[in-house]
Design a protein around this motif. Structure first.
Motif, PDB file in Angstrom:
ATOM      1  N   GLU A 124      48.812  47.264  59.177  1.00  0.00           N
ATOM      2  CA  GLU A 124      47.484  47.682  59.624  1.00  0.00           C
ATOM      3  C   GLU A 124      46.550  46.496  59.821  1.00  0.00           C
ATOM      4  OE1 GLU A 124      46.013  50.542  56.856  1.00  0.00           O
ATOM      5  OE2 GLU A 124      47.294  52.166  57.610  1.00  0.00           O
ATOM      6  N   VAL A 153      54.669  52.503  63.898  1.00  0.00           N
ATOM      7  CA  VAL A 153      55.540  53.363  63.105  1.00  0.00           C
ATOM      8  C   VAL A 153      54.865  54.707  62.840  1.00  0.00           C
ATOM      9  CG1 VAL A 153      56.550  53.689  60.813  1.00  0.00           C
ATOM     10  CG2 VAL A 153      56.889  51.533  62.029  1.00  0.00           C
ATOM     11  N   GLU A 154      53.599  54.676  62.447  1.00  0.00           N
ATOM     12  CA  GLU A 154      52.887  55.923  62.166  1.00  0.00           C
ATOM     13  C   GLU A 154      52.770  56.787  63.414  1.00  0.00           C
ATOM     14  OE1 GLU A 154      49.395  54.109  60.701  1.00  0.00           O
ATOM     15  OE2 GLU A 154      50.019  54.150  58.607  1.00  0.00           O
ATOM     16  N   ASN A 173      54.413  48.011  61.040  1.00  0.00           N
ATOM     17  CA  ASN A 173      53.609  48.919  60.229  1.00  0.00           C
ATOM     18  C   ASN A 173      52.537  48.157  59.450  1.00  0.00           C
ATOM     19  OD1 ASN A 173      53.141  51.635  59.494  1.00  0.00           O
ATOM     20  ND2 ASN A 173      54.138  51.331  57.518  1.00  0.00           N
ATOM     21  N   THR A 192      49.389  52.506  63.209  1.00  0.00           N
ATOM     22  CA  THR A 192      50.407  51.517  63.540  1.00  0.00           C
ATOM     23  C   THR A 192      51.463  52.150  64.445  1.00  0.00           C
ATOM     24  OG1 THR A 192      51.826  52.064  61.666  1.00  0.00           O
ATOM     25  CG2 THR A 192      50.061  50.448  61.274  1.00  0.00           C
ATOM     26  N   TYR A 243      62.712  52.965  60.154  1.00  0.00           N
ATOM     27  CA  TYR A 243      61.850  51.796  60.027  1.00  0.00           C
ATOM     28  C   TYR A 243      62.392  50.828  58.990  1.00  0.00           C
ATOM     29  CZ  TYR A 243      58.055  48.877  58.286  1.00  0.00           C
ATOM     30  OH  TYR A 243      57.313  47.803  57.852  1.00  0.00           O
TER      31      TYR A 243
END
Length: 736
Positions: free
Chosen positions: A403, A421-422, A401, A419, A436
């Motif tokens: 950026e 995770v996003e 995660n 990312t 996460y």
């Protein structure tokens, strides 16, 4: 006839209007550029001239000459401006696409975004700001000869042919195709023989013989100058065989100007000229240094010494006539970008900020990210994952995660960065739990965080573990930029080992004990040796620094929405001991062309979710020197998924037993999209240049003998493909 005379009168009136509106001839866009340049130079004082040869060129208000800052970067998007810009994958990731057309399209989009900013500045008379001009010091076509080099992420890999093709695509996309004006200006850097180490680049003396110089280090520069007509070249910090590259007579005069016919401008790397007297110790003082640099061919200084050229003229070290030669080249560039012309005359002046981060550009950033990622391992076909069978996914690692990592170096900043995770949370919301845990920092455990055993215990509850590993531009990059120096495995922007940081491997070993599938997603600007990981991870996806849409690209690949098709632009060696000393610039036992040992993942390698087969076509088996030959091959998708194959052509002269020659060398590649069961014919044309070898004196010669031509999905003997034996007859043909 009447219409002709009316048109003639209209053209004359336009010319007359422009001439009347111009106080000086150099302001009249109807005049030839050469005439305008000469007129402007004739009106400048010596002091004004030398100031305009620095990267911060000041306004000459008495003549209405605007200020201009030459320093700008566009490695994988317009960089370092305060504006939000589209960020594409890092250059090494773009190389992994093996997609020339895609890269040229990307470069065209980058230049459009830069044009939008520059056009605004022209209209508001605010030119002269850093990172707002159109002279991009891009692309970096140095050869990534050693995977430890931190700036290698800025290049197109270890192969001269791939680097040449991708570099030319970048130049053509940036500069446009208008016969009069340049959309923006590309710059081939760092000329020449420059690829680390970073810590001593201001004093380093690279030593190579004529064979390596012309076989490895110069071909990409030659291609960009003689084939793509690049308008800028940046000379390097280091010396080459004792002479500073920015004051190197053979490089700048004999080769670049005389042999290759380069007509553009040469800029120094930033503050490189200060190295002449203070680090290289080749000149007695700065006045002699800058005077010699101009005499040898460095037209523009990125730095703060060229004002001393006025003293050099007064002392008789350099003439004002020599100053004029360099200034003419610089002003020609400024006229070609339209700095002095009205909007109505310029085909690119209509570009405005609606192109910046527009949907088309964002989509291209996503597509290039998808094409760049290389599937290295896929044991038991664990990928692609079926999202319908996953209730809980553990996502762990320093880059899961982060950026910043996705942006690499020499980067812009977009409005949105996605990312892994996003991306997972966005697409699996309400369908699966995303657990996460960062778990670990890049090079050390996290402070006040769960132990590795506790992280593994929690991860065991998941159906699959995604470990997003790697490093970022804080650890590898330009020596003056990295901000996390001093850790084991890193030195001044370079790496001292090919291994992942030990702390990450330690956590992965705990995760492996859970018995859950372990999928490794790695982000880095170079290769990792993946010793333990290659044997223990169920899948490995190499993702480079994938730009603003990397998260979506990664997840789409993992779930089969996109079939991976990236190919390695570098050789993955088994261990550190396979590498020669970093400062040794000999190509012996370096890169796939000369390395004779076993490798983990070869140059050109990459897995797919489908399979491909190759069948030979009828081709000529004999050729006279100096002639071209056409090769064809049929490529079939033999699997059940649509996918892209990167068809690669290699040439080998091993039967001829020359003293120095590559084991094999890439001389052609094409990306082909195929539906299941579909067959396409792929054609390559080989010229004498592709079938020739460099001799000990640096000459490129095609000679009679036996040549093996191989076309397949990778290197000969390391992928499925077909061999085409070729007999070359005739006298020696000199390519150059």
């Amino acid at each position: 006839m009447k219409r002709f005379f009316l048109l003639l009168i209209l053209v004359f009136n336009v010319y007359l209007f422009q001439a009347q509106d111009s106080k000086y001839p150099f302001q009249n866009p109807s005049l030839p550029v050469e005439e305008r340049v000469e007129d402007l130079i004739s009106r400048l004082t010596l002091s004004e001239k030398v100031q305009m040869m620095k990267h911060q060129s000041p306004a000459i208000e008495r003549l209405g000459v605007p200020a201009y800052d030459w320093w700008n970067e566009a490695l994988h998007g317009v960089a370092r401006t305060q504006e939000k810009m589209t960020v594409f994958p890092q250059a090494i990731g773009l190389a992994a696409t093996f997609d020339v057309e895609g890269l040229q399209k990307t470069a065209d989009m980058i230049s459009s975004e830069g044009r939008a900013l520059f056009n605004e500045d022209i209209k508001t008379n605010k030119t002269g700001s850093r990172y707002r001009g159109l002279t991009y010091w891009t692309p970096n076509v140095n050869i990534f000869r050693d995977p430890r080099w931190g700036r290698g992420q800025e290049t197109y890999g270890e192969d001269p042919y791939l680097t040449s093709q991708m570099g030319m695509a970048m130049v053509r996309g940036l500069e446009g195709n208008d016969p009069k004006y340049l959309k923006s200006v590309a710059c081939a850097k760092h000329y020449a023989v420059h690829s680390g180490p970073e810590h001593n680049r201001h004093s380093f003396n690279a030593q190579v013989d004529a064979y390596d110089l012309w076989d490895t280090y110069l071909p990409a520069f030659q291609a960009l100058v003689t084939e793509a007509n690049v308008h800028g070249v940046m000379c390097a910090y280091n010396r080459l065989d004792g002479q500073p590259c920015c004051g190197h007579n053979e490089l700048l005069h004999d080769i670049l100007r005389n042999q290759w016919g380069f007509k553009g401008y040469v800029t120094s790397d930033c503050w490189a000229l200060r190295d002449f007297a203070h680090n290289h110790k080749t000149h007695a003082n700065d006045i002699e240094a800058v005077s010699d640099a101009v005499l040898k061919g460095t037209d523009l200084e990125c730095g703060d010494l060229y004002q001393l050229l006025e003293q050099g003229v007064n002392q008789g070290i350099i003439s004002e006539r020599s100053i004029n030669v360099s200034l003419k080249r610089l002003l020609t560039i400024l006229f070609k970008i339209g700095l002095f012309d009205p909007e109505s005359d310029h085909p690119y002046m209509s570009i405005n900020r609606t192109v910046i981060e527009c949907p088309e550009h964002k989509q291209q950033a996503y597509e290039m990210a998808c094409k760049s990622m290389v599937l290295l391992e896929n044991k038991n076909h664990i990928l692609p994952l079926n999202p319908n069978k996953l209730k809980r996914i553990a996502v762990i690692g320093p880059n899961a995660n982060n950026e910043q990592t996705l942006l690499g170096n020499y980067n812009g900043v977009p409005s949105e960065i996605i990312t892994p995770v996003e991306s997972l949370k966005k697409r699996l919301a309400g369908k699966a739990e995303i657990d996460y845990m960062q778990g670990v920092d890049f090079v050390r455990p996290l402070k006040e965080a769960p132990s590795f055993q506790e992280v593994a215990s929690r991860a065991k509850k998941a159906d699959v573990i995604l470990f997003v590993s790697g490093i970022n531009a804080n650890y590898e990059g330009e020596g003056s930029d990295v901000g996390a120096d001093g850790y084991v495995g890193f030195a001044s922007g370079d790496r001292t080992t090919l291994q992942l940081p030990p702390v990450q491997i330690e956590l992965m070993k705990e995760l492996k004990k859970t018995g859950r599938p372990l999928i490794l997603v790695n982000m880095s600007g170079s290769v990792m040796s993946f010793d333990w990981e290659g044997r223990n991870a169920d899948a490995i996806l190499q993702c480079w620094y994938g730009g603003q849409s990397a998260g979506d690209a990664i997840i789409d690949i993992l779930f089969g929405e996109y079939n991976p098709s990236g190919r390695m632009p570098l050789t993955t060696y088994m261990n550190d001991e396979d590498l020669p000393p970093f400062e040794d610039y000999s190509m012996q036992n370096r890169t796939y062309r000369y390395f004779k040992g076993d490798v983990r993942y070869p140059f050109g390698y990459g897995l797919s979710y489908t399979t491909f087969s190759f069948s030979e076509c009828s081709v000529d088996t004999t050729l006279s020197t100096g002639k071209k030959i056409l090769y064809r091959v049929n490529v079939t998708n033999t699997g059940k998924r649509a996918g892209d194959e990167v068809v690669q052509l290699y040439v080998s002269h091993q039967a001829n037993k020359n003293k120095r020659q590559p084991i094999c060398a890439l001389k052609g590649f094409k990306r082909v999209s195929l539906q299941p069961g579909e067959t396409k014919e792929v054609m390559f044309e080989l010229s004498p240049k592709e079938l020739a070898l460099v001799n000990q004196q640096g000459e490129l010669l095609q000679q009679a003998g036996h040549v093996d031509v191989y076309i397949g999905g990778g290197q000969p003997y390391k992928s499925e493909g077909v061999f085409y034996p070729l007999t070359v007859t005739g006298d020696v043909y000199k390519v150059y």
